[in-house]
Design an enzyme around this catalytic site. Sequence first.
Site, PDB file in Angstrom:
ATOM      1  N   GLY A 175      32.973  37.556  41.145  1.00  0.00           N
ATOM      2  CA  GLY A 175      32.965  37.738  42.670  1.00  0.00           C
ATOM      3  C   GLY A 175      33.261  36.638  43.510  1.00  0.00           C
ATOM      4  O   GLY A 175      33.245  36.801  44.691  1.00  0.00           O
ATOM      5  N   LYS A 216      47.000  34.164  39.680  1.00  0.00           N
ATOM      6  CA  LYS A 216      46.803  32.617  38.823  1.00  0.00           C
ATOM      7  C   LYS A 216      47.913  32.976  37.616  1.00  0.00           C
ATOM      8  O   LYS A 216      48.117  34.115  37.060  1.00  0.00           O
ATOM      9  CB  LYS A 216      45.644  32.945  38.054  1.00  0.00           C
ATOM     10  CG  LYS A 216      45.556  31.786  37.221  1.00  0.00           C
ATOM     11  CD  LYS A 216      43.733  31.315  36.814  1.00  0.00           C
ATOM     12  CE  LYS A 216      42.900  32.449  36.286  1.00  0.00           C
ATOM     13  NZ  LYS A 216      41.534  32.113  36.075  1.00  0.00           N
ATOM     14  N   ASP A 262      37.844  45.485  39.163  1.00  0.00           N
ATOM     15  CA  ASP A 262      37.567  44.992  38.086  1.00  0.00           C
ATOM     16  C   ASP A 262      37.065  45.876  36.662  1.00  0.00           C
ATOM     17  O   ASP A 262      36.394  46.874  37.194  1.00  0.00           O
ATOM     18  CB  ASP A 262      36.663  43.561  37.986  1.00  0.00           C
ATOM     19  CG  ASP A 262      36.998  42.670  36.837  1.00  0.00           C
ATOM     20  OD1 ASP A 262      36.811  43.217  35.750  1.00  0.00           O
ATOM     21  OD2 ASP A 262      37.338  41.601  37.229  1.00  0.00           O
ATOM     22  N   TRP A 294      36.015  35.092  44.665  1.00  0.00           N
ATOM     23  CA  TRP A 294      36.904  35.100  45.653  1.00  0.00           C
ATOM     24  C   TRP A 294      36.521  36.044  46.594  1.00  0.00           C
ATOM     25  O   TRP A 294      36.933  35.916  47.762  1.00  0.00           O
ATOM     26  CB  TRP A 294      38.304  35.426  44.731  1.00  0.00           C
ATOM     27  CG  TRP A 294      39.032  34.336  44.175  1.00  0.00           C
ATOM     28  CD1 TRP A 294      38.491  33.036  43.825  1.00  0.00           C
ATOM     29  CD2 TRP A 294      40.615  34.266  43.949  1.00  0.00           C
ATOM     30  NE1 TRP A 294      39.347  32.177  43.369  1.00  0.00           N
ATOM     31  CE2 TRP A 294      40.542  32.921  43.598  1.00  0.00           C
ATOM     32  CE3 TRP A 294      41.494  35.134  44.211  1.00  0.00           C
ATOM     33  CZ2 TRP A 294      41.884  32.308  43.031  1.00  0.00           C
ATOM     34  CZ3 TRP A 294      42.897  34.716  43.669  1.00  0.00           C
ATOM     35  CH2 TRP A 294      42.946  33.241  43.066  1.00  0.00           C
TER      36      TRP A 294
END
Length: 220
Positions: free
Chosen positions: A60, A173, A92, A62
């Site tokens: 969490g 990413k 998620d 971000w």
Amino acid sequence: MAKNRFNQSWLHDHINDPYVKMAQREGYRARAAYKLKEIDEQDKLIRPGQVIVDLGAAPGSWSQYARNKLAQGKRRDAVREGGIDGTIIALDMLPMEPVADVHFIQGDFREESVLHQLEEVLAGRAVDLVISDMAPNLSGVAVADAARIEHVCDLALEFAQNHLKPDGALLVKCFHGSGYSQIVEKFKHQFKTVAPRKPKASRDKSSETFILGRHLKQPR
């Protein structure tokens, strides 16, 4: 024995990591918050009034950073949820401790039930920014890992294509490796502007990098 030495070395580096210490001091759940912070400060991604979706959000950090940024930017006359000017939706498959003012949906965002929950929160709005710190479980086998990394990036790209505003942005990413150039090409096919980002908070030894795409070429 070698594995023990590796674990001890990692633990030593982790304990002495300035970003780990800063995260503990400032209340972030992971040092990853500072990667997003650096990129945001460079590219001005997060702004008041935005709708932001955080893919693979757990634990969490971000979402925490985005929430804090929208709280700082709130306007007195803004229509806002709680203490922020904007909307943040975190998704998620893993559970995540609540973050103030953040909508959390647990599940696979490819599934209809999860997408239905997402659409309920969006209430017809398109998304300004999609952020993804998702990473697959790596095996150490280069070919297999490249395929897994590309698959995760593909999921984020597809989600962004379906939900972003025409002038929206996607930050994911990625890892340098055999499939990196293919991922960049996919971004260039989908976005007008594409740029790699390697924040200082990324560990020097890591092949981790981030790709930022802005302005969809063919918005839906």
